[in-house]
Enzyme design. Structure first.
Site, PDB file in Angstrom:
ATOM      1  N   GLU A 120       0.843  -1.175  -0.052  1.00 16.44           N
ATOM      2  CA  GLU A 120       0.091  -0.097  -0.049  1.00 16.44           C
ATOM      3  C   GLU A 120       0.916   1.152  -0.034  1.00 16.44           C
ATOM      4  O   GLU A 120       1.896   1.392   0.670  1.00 16.44           O
ATOM      5  CB  GLU A 120      -0.991  -0.018   1.061  1.00 16.44           C
ATOM      6  CG  GLU A 120      -0.606   0.906   2.231  1.00 16.44           C
ATOM      7  CD  GLU A 120      -1.464   1.025   3.520  1.00 16.44           C
ATOM      8  OE1 GLU A 120      -1.786   2.032   4.125  1.00 16.44           O
ATOM      9  OE2 GLU A 120      -1.742  -0.197   3.992  1.00 16.44           O
ATOM     10  N   THR A 177      -4.319   5.562   3.384  1.00 11.52           N
ATOM     11  CA  THR A 177      -4.641   6.811   4.196  1.00 11.52           C
ATOM     12  C   THR A 177      -5.833   7.441   3.255  1.00 11.52           C
ATOM     13  O   THR A 177      -5.750   8.503   3.117  1.00 11.52           O
ATOM     14  CB  THR A 177      -3.579   7.926   4.282  1.00 11.52           C
ATOM     15  OG1 THR A 177      -2.361   7.058   4.797  1.00 11.52           O
ATOM     16  CG2 THR A 177      -3.724   8.927   5.481  1.00 11.52           C
ATOM     17  N   LYS A 227      -8.568  -3.225   9.776  1.00 12.24           N
ATOM     18  CA  LYS A 227      -7.190  -2.773  10.214  1.00 12.24           C
ATOM     19  C   LYS A 227      -7.290  -2.414  11.706  1.00 12.24           C
ATOM     20  O   LYS A 227      -7.954  -1.233  11.894  1.00 12.24           O
ATOM     21  CB  LYS A 227      -6.827  -1.684   9.223  1.00 12.24           C
ATOM     22  CG  LYS A 227      -5.416  -0.769   9.584  1.00 12.24           C
ATOM     23  CD  LYS A 227      -5.360   0.327   8.491  1.00 12.24           C
ATOM     24  CE  LYS A 227      -4.471   1.281   9.226  1.00 12.24           C
ATOM     25  NZ  LYS A 227      -4.113   2.351   8.415  1.00 12.24           N
TER      26      LYS A 227
END
Length: 210
Positions: free
Chosen positions: A40, A69, A128
């Protein structure tokens, strides 16, 4: 892509966030060469979209590539346009629904049981748990698995080799690793050292999968 199944197969997500886009791209490519299948690129870093675009060109269409993000719907759309095929969020903001509408599965940031229930109701691919190190590490993850035994948890935040090993043993589907793996490579640091760290983390994951 089936992000849940891919996480269960590979069990490691590398999180690339650095101040130098060219170095960040070199980091992404080196991680891929070392067999880290899930990477990522954090949108919080300068030039992140260009890193995703160039990495997608280098990888071709089939290799998973994530944008991290992802906070807003605009973030999700920009990441999708750049070539990301999954999104990682720090919480349950507008980026979650927007990414899903674009066909991007979401690894959504949660911490509390209430957030876990809300995220699962949204149909996210995985959860997450962030920031796990500050929240009690593998012990906290183990506690969460009591009421949520089948939840696909991915602990993130301060995950070094020891914590990765402990979280995988506690039932995490995968772990997300940033600076303990990437170090300063995305800021122009040693790619050789990055490769060594990647091999060490892959060994942890391989041992946990046996």
């Amino acid at each position: 892509m089936d992000l849940t199944a891919t996480l269960a197969t590979h069990r490691l997500v590398a999180i690339v966030r650095g101040g130098d886009p060219d170095a960040a791209l070199r980091t992404v490519l080196a991680l891929a060469e070392e067999g880290v299948e899930l990477i990522e690129v954090s949108l919080a870093a300068p030039g992140a979209l260009s890193v995703i675009e160039r990495a997608r060109t280098a990888f071709g269409p089939d290799r998973p590539l994530g944008a991290g993000t992802v906070l807003t719907a605009e973030d999700a759309r920009a990441a999708h346009s750049a070539g990301a095929d999954f999104a990682v969020t720090p919480g349950l903001g507008d980026g979650v629904g927007a990414a899903q509408e674009l066909g991007m599965p979401v690894l959504a940031g949660v911490m509390t049981p209430t957030e876990i229930i809300a995220a699962r109701a949204l149909g996210v691919a995985a959860l997450k748990v962030f920031p796990v190190a500050e929240a009690g590490g593998a012990a906290y993850l183990k506690a969460l698995r009591g009421p949520f035994p089948d939840a696909p948890f991915v602990p993130v935040g301060g995950v070094d080799e020891d914590l990765a090993r402990a979280c995988l043993a506690a039932g995490a589907i995968a772990v997300g690793v940033g600076s303990p793996l990437v170090g300063d490579a995305a800021d122009g640091g040693s790619i050789t050292a990055l490769r060594e760290r990647a091999r060490a983390f892959r060994k942890v994951v391989e041992e946990a999968t046996r």
